[in-house]
Design an enzyme around this catalytic site. Sequence first.
Site, PDB file in Angstrom:
ATOM      1  N   ARG A 232      39.707  45.025  42.382  1.00 43.28           N
ATOM      2  CA  ARG A 232      40.845  44.826  43.283  1.00 43.28           C
ATOM      3  C   ARG A 232      41.416  46.190  43.647  1.00 43.28           C
ATOM      4  NH1 ARG A 232      38.961  40.525  43.821  1.00 43.28           N
ATOM      5  NH2 ARG A 232      39.887  38.471  43.467  1.00 43.28           N
TER       6      ARG A 232
ATOM      7  N   HIS B 270      34.636  44.029  50.970  1.00 44.02           N
ATOM      8  CA  HIS B 270      34.886  43.048  49.902  1.00 44.02           C
ATOM      9  C   HIS B 270      33.799  41.965  49.852  1.00 44.02           C
ATOM     10  CE1 HIS B 270      38.168  41.061  47.241  1.00 44.02           C
ATOM     11  NE2 HIS B 270      36.956  40.694  46.856  1.00 44.02           N
TER      12      HIS B 270
HETATM   13  P1  NDP Z   1      36.901  38.739  33.469  1.00 46.95           P
HETATM   14  O1  NDP Z   1      38.208  38.082  33.683  1.00 46.95           O
HETATM   15  O2  NDP Z   1      35.781  37.924  32.927  1.00 46.95           O
HETATM   16  O3  NDP Z   1      37.054  39.989  32.491  1.00 46.95           O
HETATM   17  C1  NDP Z   1      38.039  40.947  32.660  1.00 46.95           C
HETATM   18  C2  NDP Z   1      37.750  42.155  31.776  1.00 46.95           C
HETATM   19  O4  NDP Z   1      38.762  43.138  31.958  1.00 46.95           O
HETATM   20  C3  NDP Z   1      37.725  41.796  30.293  1.00 46.95           C
HETATM   21  O5  NDP Z   1      36.754  42.549  29.612  1.00 46.95           O
HETATM   22  C4  NDP Z   1      39.121  42.208  29.837  1.00 46.95           C
HETATM   23  O6  NDP Z   1      39.201  42.553  28.461  1.00 46.95           O
HETATM   24  C5  NDP Z   1      39.353  43.429  30.700  1.00 46.95           C
HETATM   25  N1  NDP Z   1      40.794  43.678  30.867  1.00 46.95           N
HETATM   26  C6  NDP Z   1      41.715  42.861  31.425  1.00 46.95           C
HETATM   27  N2  NDP Z   1      42.924  43.434  31.379  1.00 46.95           N
HETATM   28  C7  NDP Z   1      42.760  44.641  30.771  1.00 46.95           C
HETATM   29  C8  NDP Z   1      43.643  45.690  30.442  1.00 46.95           C
HETATM   30  N3  NDP Z   1      44.952  45.627  30.705  1.00 46.95           N
HETATM   31  N4  NDP Z   1      43.121  46.776  29.831  1.00 46.95           N
HETATM   32  C9  NDP Z   1      41.813  46.847  29.525  1.00 46.95           C
HETATM   33  N5  NDP Z   1      40.919  45.881  29.824  1.00 46.95           N
HETATM   34  C10 NDP Z   1      41.398  44.788  30.454  1.00 46.95           C
HETATM   35  O7  NDP Z   1      36.499  39.406  34.854  1.00 46.95           O
HETATM   36  P2  NDP Z   1      35.068  39.514  35.583  1.00 46.95           P
HETATM   37  O8  NDP Z   1      34.248  40.551  34.895  1.00 46.95           O
HETATM   38  O9  NDP Z   1      34.476  38.182  35.771  1.00 46.95           O
HETATM   39  O10 NDP Z   1      35.529  40.031  37.019  1.00 46.95           O
HETATM   40  C11 NDP Z   1      36.286  41.211  37.180  1.00 46.95           C
HETATM   41  C12 NDP Z   1      36.986  41.217  38.523  1.00 46.95           C
HETATM   42  O11 NDP Z   1      36.059  41.388  39.579  1.00 46.95           O
HETATM   43  C13 NDP Z   1      37.702  39.917  38.908  1.00 46.95           C
HETATM   44  O12 NDP Z   1      38.938  39.796  38.258  1.00 46.95           O
HETATM   45  C14 NDP Z   1      37.869  40.086  40.409  1.00 46.95           C
HETATM   46  O13 NDP Z   1      39.076  40.727  40.694  1.00 46.95           O
HETATM   47  C15 NDP Z   1      36.712  41.017  40.790  1.00 46.95           C
HETATM   48  N6  NDP Z   1      35.754  40.406  41.686  1.00 46.95           N
HETATM   49  C16 NDP Z   1      35.392  41.103  42.822  1.00 46.95           C
HETATM   50  C17 NDP Z   1      34.456  40.610  43.697  1.00 46.95           C
HETATM   51  C18 NDP Z   1      34.011  41.386  44.869  1.00 46.95           C
HETATM   52  O14 NDP Z   1      33.239  40.883  45.680  1.00 46.95           O
HETATM   53  N7  NDP Z   1      34.439  42.614  45.031  1.00 46.95           N
HETATM   54  C19 NDP Z   1      33.807  39.307  43.446  1.00 46.95           C
HETATM   55  C20 NDP Z   1      34.229  38.665  42.223  1.00 46.95           C
HETATM   56  C21 NDP Z   1      35.181  39.204  41.388  1.00 46.95           C
HETATM   57  P3  NDP Z   1      38.902  41.464  27.306  1.00 46.95           P
HETATM   58  O15 NDP Z   1      37.406  41.199  27.395  1.00 46.95           O
HETATM   59  O16 NDP Z   1      39.259  42.139  26.071  1.00 46.95           O
HETATM   60  O17 NDP Z   1      39.710  40.246  27.645  1.00 46.95           O
END
Ligand code: NDP
Length: 309
Positions: free
Chosen positions: A224, A272
């Site tokens: 994002r 995107h």
């Molecule tokens: P997930 O929700 O499965 O995982 C999020 C990860 O980020 C987890 O490892 C989590 O840690 C970590 N995280 C969250 N908050 C923090 C923080 N404050 N500090 C450190 N680490 C943090 O997400 P996905 O991997 O499935 O997807 C990631 C993002 O990709 C989505 O949220 C979306 O915004 C974006 N996206 C973009 C697309 C595009 O076309 N550009 C398409 C689809 C998605 P923990 O494992 O410890 O919980």
Amino acid sequence: MTSELMAFYSAHDDFNAWRAALAAEDVELRQADDIVEAGRVRHALVWKPPHGFFARFPNLGLVVNLGAGVDALVGRSDLPDVPITRLSDPKMARMMAGYVLFAVLRHARNIPAFERAQRQRRWHYIHPRDPETINVGVLGLGELGLTAAMECARQGFRVRGWSNSPKAVDGIETSAGPDALEAVLGSSDIVVCMLPQTAATRGLLDAARLAQMRSGAAFVNVSRGSIVDEMALIEALRTGHIAEATLDVFATEPLPSESPLWTMDKVLITPHLASIALPASAARQIGENVRRSRTGEPLLGRVDPGRGY
Ligand code: NDP
């Protein structure tokens, strides 16, 4: 087919493809606006529905976010008090990993320099680096992030992954929590942002954090735009502190025509689309969750609205 309905709302996804894919899972999908018997709606598959959307369906028991990123949904004031799930689809993760690998290889193999040289009819040899000497920092090790990190590791890059909670992943050096971020940024030649947008990550990569990156590093953002201070990023690109960037997401989308990013030849902009939901494979998880919501079993890909992802 059961008498239950799933209501659909998305301004840009293909309703007919989702209807066919969900029919194979025994889920009857209808365009929300065409539904007369609102009481039959037990589930909703939505991407950014209009405010007040959910109030029309008094028997709703499950909201499925039509995507992996739930930031547009969880912050709403009109959410019903029912479980929310995000899409969890191995093919979506594979598509994202493909994009990230493309971007990482592009920077690792100096492709932007060759593109510039080609425009000048210049034979510009840069000796290729061994991937094992290139550190890739992946911020966010979720469903998409971890798949992408593992794909980079499979190509021989030294991958450092950073997440909220500690993890152990074969072939990837991991760390967690705010205190560990500086070390990841400071040791990475290529930083890939795969964090969800939450209260904790919005603006996380500000000028101070970008300054912690290695001078001359590359930056890839596929999650994002709001996670990065875009003006600070532009400034870091201008000074050369960040040498190159591949950006799929932006603070404002579509990226406004006056953004300086458009004319920076060290920046690759894509609109995107790093990954998309693929109905044929994503429908399986939705069908499974519909079954689970009937039996009360734990749902797959359940979102914690308080945490924001
Ligand atoms: P997930 O929700 O499965 O995982 C999020 C990860 O980020 C987890 O490892 C989590 O840690 C970590 N995280 C969250 N908050 C923090 C923080 N404050 N500090 C450190 N680490 C943090 O997400 P996905 O991997 O499935 O997807 C990631 C993002 O990709 C989505 O949220 C979306 O915004 C974006 N996206 C973009 C697309 C595009 O076309 N550009 C398409 C689809 C998605 P923990 O494992 O410890 O919980």
